[in-house]
Write a protein that holds these residues in place. Sequence first.
Motif, PDB file in Angstrom:
ATOM      1  N   VAL A  97     -50.861   8.632 140.542  1.00  0.00           N
ATOM      2  CA  VAL A  97     -51.317   7.237 140.641  1.00  0.00           C
ATOM      3  C   VAL A  97     -50.353   6.446 141.521  1.00  0.00           C
ATOM      4  O   VAL A  97     -50.777   5.636 142.352  1.00  0.00           O
ATOM      5  CB  VAL A  97     -51.447   6.600 139.242  1.00  0.00           C
ATOM      6  CG1 VAL A  97     -51.854   5.140 139.357  1.00  0.00           C
ATOM      7  CG2 VAL A  97     -52.449   7.373 138.393  1.00  0.00           C
ATOM      8  N   GLU A  98     -49.040   6.700 141.362  1.00  0.00           N
ATOM      9  CA  GLU A  98     -48.049   6.029 142.213  1.00  0.00           C
ATOM     10  C   GLU A  98     -48.223   6.449 143.671  1.00  0.00           C
ATOM     11  O   GLU A  98     -48.092   5.645 144.585  1.00  0.00           O
ATOM     12  CB  GLU A  98     -46.630   6.418 141.765  1.00  0.00           C
ATOM     13  CG  GLU A  98     -46.180   5.763 140.486  1.00  0.00           C
ATOM     14  CD  GLU A  98     -45.908   4.281 140.689  1.00  0.00           C
ATOM     15  OE1 GLU A  98     -45.290   3.939 141.697  1.00  0.00           O
ATOM     16  OE2 GLU A  98     -46.344   3.474 139.847  1.00  0.00           O
ATOM     17  N   GLU A  99     -48.528   7.721 143.859  1.00  0.00           N
ATOM     18  CA  GLU A  99     -48.583   8.281 145.213  1.00  0.00           C
ATOM     19  C   GLU A  99     -49.860   7.870 145.945  1.00  0.00           C
ATOM     20  O   GLU A  99     -49.825   7.504 147.117  1.00  0.00           O
ATOM     21  CB  GLU A  99     -48.499   9.812 145.120  1.00  0.00           C
ATOM     22  CG  GLU A  99     -48.257  10.517 146.439  1.00  0.00           C
ATOM     23  CD  GLU A  99     -46.821  10.420 146.922  1.00  0.00           C
ATOM     24  OE1 GLU A  99     -45.980   9.866 146.204  1.00  0.00           O
ATOM     25  OE2 GLU A  99     -46.547  10.877 148.045  1.00  0.00           O
ATOM     26  N   PHE A 100     -51.000   7.951 145.236  1.00  0.00           N
ATOM     27  CA  PHE A 100     -52.287   7.746 145.917  1.00  0.00           C
ATOM     28  C   PHE A 100     -53.051   6.508 145.440  1.00  0.00           C
ATOM     29  O   PHE A 100     -53.990   6.078 146.089  1.00  0.00           O
ATOM     30  CB  PHE A 100     -53.209   8.959 145.691  1.00  0.00           C
ATOM     31  CG  PHE A 100     -52.595  10.287 146.034  1.00  0.00           C
ATOM     32  CD1 PHE A 100     -52.026  10.505 147.271  1.00  0.00           C
ATOM     33  CD2 PHE A 100     -52.598  11.327 145.121  1.00  0.00           C
ATOM     34  CE1 PHE A 100     -51.459  11.738 147.592  1.00  0.00           C
ATOM     35  CE2 PHE A 100     -52.040  12.561 145.428  1.00  0.00           C
ATOM     36  CZ  PHE A 100     -51.462  12.767 146.672  1.00  0.00           C
ATOM     37  N   GLY A 101     -52.686   5.967 144.286  1.00  0.00           N
ATOM     38  CA  GLY A 101     -53.483   4.881 143.702  1.00  0.00           C
ATOM     39  C   GLY A 101     -54.469   5.455 142.696  1.00  0.00           C
ATOM     40  O   GLY A 101     -54.546   6.675 142.495  1.00  0.00           O
ATOM     41  N   TYR A 145     -49.408  -2.324 151.442  1.00  0.00           N
ATOM     42  CA  TYR A 145     -50.105  -1.222 150.758  1.00  0.00           C
ATOM     43  C   TYR A 145     -50.064  -1.400 149.249  1.00  0.00           C
ATOM     44  O   TYR A 145     -51.047  -1.179 148.559  1.00  0.00           O
ATOM     45  CB  TYR A 145     -49.453   0.098 151.164  1.00  0.00           C
ATOM     46  CG  TYR A 145     -49.994   1.304 150.437  1.00  0.00           C
ATOM     47  CD1 TYR A 145     -51.276   1.773 150.679  1.00  0.00           C
ATOM     48  CD2 TYR A 145     -49.201   1.981 149.507  1.00  0.00           C
ATOM     49  CE1 TYR A 145     -51.765   2.878 150.005  1.00  0.00           C
ATOM     50  CE2 TYR A 145     -49.681   3.091 148.836  1.00  0.00           C
ATOM     51  CZ  TYR A 145     -50.967   3.533 149.094  1.00  0.00           C
ATOM     52  OH  TYR A 145     -51.447   4.636 148.428  1.00  0.00           O
ATOM     53  N   GLU A 146     -48.900  -1.810 148.734  1.00  0.00           N
ATOM     54  CA  GLU A 146     -48.766  -1.991 147.279  1.00  0.00           C
ATOM     55  C   GLU A 146     -49.663  -3.131 146.803  1.00  0.00           C
ATOM     56  O   GLU A 146     -50.279  -3.049 145.734  1.00  0.00           O
ATOM     57  CB  GLU A 146     -47.303  -2.294 146.927  1.00  0.00           C
ATOM     58  CG  GLU A 146     -46.398  -1.089 146.964  1.00  0.00           C
ATOM     59  CD  GLU A 146     -46.672  -0.109 145.837  1.00  0.00           C
ATOM     60  OE1 GLU A 146     -46.241   1.045 145.956  1.00  0.00           O
ATOM     61  OE2 GLU A 146     -47.346  -0.474 144.851  1.00  0.00           O
ATOM     62  N   LYS A 197     -53.187  -1.917 146.832  1.00  0.00           N
ATOM     63  CA  LYS A 197     -53.398  -0.961 145.732  1.00  0.00           C
ATOM     64  C   LYS A 197     -53.518  -1.692 144.392  1.00  0.00           C
ATOM     65  O   LYS A 197     -54.344  -1.344 143.548  1.00  0.00           O
ATOM     66  CB  LYS A 197     -52.219   0.019 145.698  1.00  0.00           C
ATOM     67  CG  LYS A 197     -52.578   1.393 145.189  1.00  0.00           C
ATOM     68  CD  LYS A 197     -51.505   2.418 145.505  1.00  0.00           C
ATOM     69  CE  LYS A 197     -50.266   2.218 144.699  1.00  0.00           C
ATOM     70  NZ  LYS A 197     -49.307   3.332 144.801  1.00  0.00           N
TER      71      LYS A 197
END
Lengths: 249, 116
Positions: free
Chosen positions: A46-50, B30-31, B34
């Motif tokens: 989840v951290e890497e790709f969402g 990006y964050e 997301k």
Amino acid sequence: MMTVHATYFDRLGTALRASGRPADEVAAIVAELAAHLADADGADPVEEFGAPEEFAARLTGGAEVAGPATGAETWKWTTDIYNDRRLLNQYGDQGWEVERLDRLGRFVCRRDPADALRWEYCRAMANGAAERAARTAELAPDAWEPCGHWAFYMYFKRPKAASAGPAAALDALARTPAEHVMFGGRVRRVLVVTGLLALVAVVALVCSDYGDFVAAHPWSLAVFAAAGVAGGLGGWYGTKRDVAKGVEE
Amino acid sequence: MAADRRSSWLKGVLDLLVLSCLTEGESYGYEISKALAGAGLGDIKGGTLYPVLNRLEEAGHVVGEFRASARGPGRRYYRLTGDGRAALARQTGAWLEFHTAVRDTLTASKSTTGET
């Protein structure tokens, strides 16, 4: 940890299949991403790709929030791999955003005169959907979004504001270019030489009477076919090597 | 049609949502994208997000700073300013008031439709 990853990839696979991706392609994408995660020392997916559903939407290009403006200009053009990045960045600096590559390998661009942004581009190599998904995941944190792929290479775009902020604003628009094909010297020379060789072969066959020639030399057909295949393969691998090295004119 | 309507709603409130993503500390494009996608607001592309960040930066609501990275070309990090925090508080109140009015109107309409 493995259970968490398995659940993540199950949800990602379900979302990709729901978007219409074929099952074998989905399996390849999931395998590639799982390998990528393993290389990253078991990072949290989840951290890497969402979230898996949102990542699936990004991979399939779905659900963009803002649609194209009604007054936007469009422009299609093509070039070769020795000039593509230079020209993409040159025209990106004039506000041209690549939306996709069409089947002929042309960049389909748009620019909204009322709200144009400067864009920058990069190119990556990827063989197949799984590698394209992996490249997309690698570049996404730096705001790069895929904007098209052709053969074994793919292109990414991002607004220049992602690095320069408001300083990247576009104050004046250059006119829409009249050109649609912009091959560099290297590709033009290859095209000329190939054309001349084909012309010489045709003239030689016609002058020697094609039927008689083939009847007298039946092996000649195999030689011509082998030369064509060798030329094609040589061109393909040469191009691939130059893309990998990032050769530019 | 549903997507167009949703897009219009989002345009009116995207700057607030972006500001709200920065209340816990600095972040980058990006964050932020997301986080908004994770909240169910859809995939917000760079061509939509960065103009909003530019406007917020020009208005003094956020401060942007580019930092080079060892792995790539680097990123622009954004931090909420005092003005931005005040604007977020003020406009959040206005938005919630508007949201309440819309919800009450639609709820009343739904009850009436349900009764007939």
